[in-house]
Design a protein around this motif. Structure first.
Motif, short mmCIF file in Angstrom:
data_model
loop_
_atom_site.label_atom_id
_atom_site.label_comp_id
_atom_site.label_asym_id
_atom_site.label_seq_id
_atom_site.Cartn_x
_atom_site.Cartn_y
_atom_site.Cartn_z
N THR A 167 0.82 -1.22 0.00
CA THR A 167 0.00 0.00 0.00
C THR A 167 0.85 1.27 0.00
O THR A 167 0.49 2.25 -0.64
CB THR A 167 -0.94 0.01 1.23
OG1 THR A 167 -1.58 -1.26 1.33
CG2 THR A 167 -2.00 1.08 1.12
N ASP A 171 0.19 4.02 -2.79
CA ASP A 171 -0.31 5.35 -2.41
C ASP A 171 0.59 6.47 -2.90
O ASP A 171 0.10 7.53 -3.27
CB ASP A 171 -0.47 5.45 -0.88
CG ASP A 171 -1.63 4.61 -0.37
OD1 ASP A 171 -2.46 4.17 -1.20
OD2 ASP A 171 -1.72 4.39 0.86
N THR A 179 -5.54 -1.85 -4.48
CA THR A 179 -4.59 -2.93 -4.18
C THR A 179 -5.14 -3.70 -2.99
O THR A 179 -5.15 -3.19 -1.88
CB THR A 179 -3.16 -2.39 -3.92
OG1 THR A 179 -2.33 -3.48 -3.56
CG2 THR A 179 -3.08 -1.33 -2.86
N GLN A 182 -1.33 -7.23 -0.27
CA GLN A 182 -0.05 -6.58 0.01
C GLN A 182 1.07 -7.33 -0.73
O GLN A 182 0.86 -8.42 -1.25
CB GLN A 182 0.23 -6.58 1.52
CG GLN A 182 -0.72 -5.71 2.31
CD GLN A 182 -0.68 -4.25 1.89
OE1 GLN A 182 0.39 -3.64 1.81
NE2 GLN A 182 -1.83 -3.68 1.60
#
Length: 199
Positions: A167, A171, A179, A182
């Motif tokens: 993330t 981001d 997403t 992970q």
């Protein structure tokens, strides 16, 4: 027209990659302020010291970064990279803001293959046109599946989902992209680049 290098110092590792990405955005922003309306993100001039930043990472960073600064509509982004080969590579680059793509290494490989043939079926320009046509049709097929009819509507649409990237990276470099799983971060991406660069 301003050309910006998307290379970083391999010896600096993860920090070098992060600093280079911030520098690319800063250079692009200054280029717009200086009146540039076309920016070329180029990974030419790779050397022992300088490694290429993934074209999609650099393109998305510039696209989203300039959007946040309110400058994105003032310019076009051209990606000049050895990376894109398949239709999906082109579809991703257009989806994350590229206006045009120059896959120079593919063109050089096509030229080399023609030189090696005894009696080539196509001339260099015919072979390049065939490749471009095939990629164009592939991108059209991708757009048709989504229900988009023009490249202008598709460009920068970010109709993809990130799989296997954490993330934090999404981001910062691919904002507003879903997403759900992970995965790797910038550190692991840099390790992959280093591995390929050494090979």
């Amino acid at each position: 027209v301003v050309s910006i290098s998307i290379l970083y110092e391999i010896s600096k590792g993860h920090n070098g990659l992060e600093e280079a990405l911030d520098s690319i955005l800063d250079q692009a922003s200054k280029a717009v302020d200086s009146g540039a309306n076309i920016i070329i993100l180029s990974d030419r001039m790779v050397s022992k010291e300088m490694a290429p930043i993934p074209a999609l990472l650099a393109c998305s960073m510039v696209n989203s970064g300039l959007r946040k600064l309110g400058k994105r509509s003032k310019l076009s982004i051209i990606v000049e990279s050895a990376e894109p080969r398949e239709v999906h590579h082109f579809a991703l680059l257009f989806g994350f803001g590229a206006s045009a793509i120059n896959p120079y290494l593919v063109n050089e490989i096509i030229g080399q293959q023609i030189e090696q043939e005894d009696s080539p079926e196509y001339s260099f320009s015919e072979a390049i046109n065939n490749y471009n046509k095939a990629v164009g049709k592939g991108i059209l097929k991708v757009m048709n599946k989504i229900g988009i009819s023009t490249l202008n509507s598709y460009r920068g649409s970010q109709l993809f989902e990130c799989i296997g990237i954490n993330t934090k990276v999404v981001d910062k470099y691919f904002p507003n992209t879903p997403t759900r799983i992970q995965g790797i971060g910038l550190y692991e991406i840099e390790k992959e680049i280093t591995k390929r660069h050494r090979k």
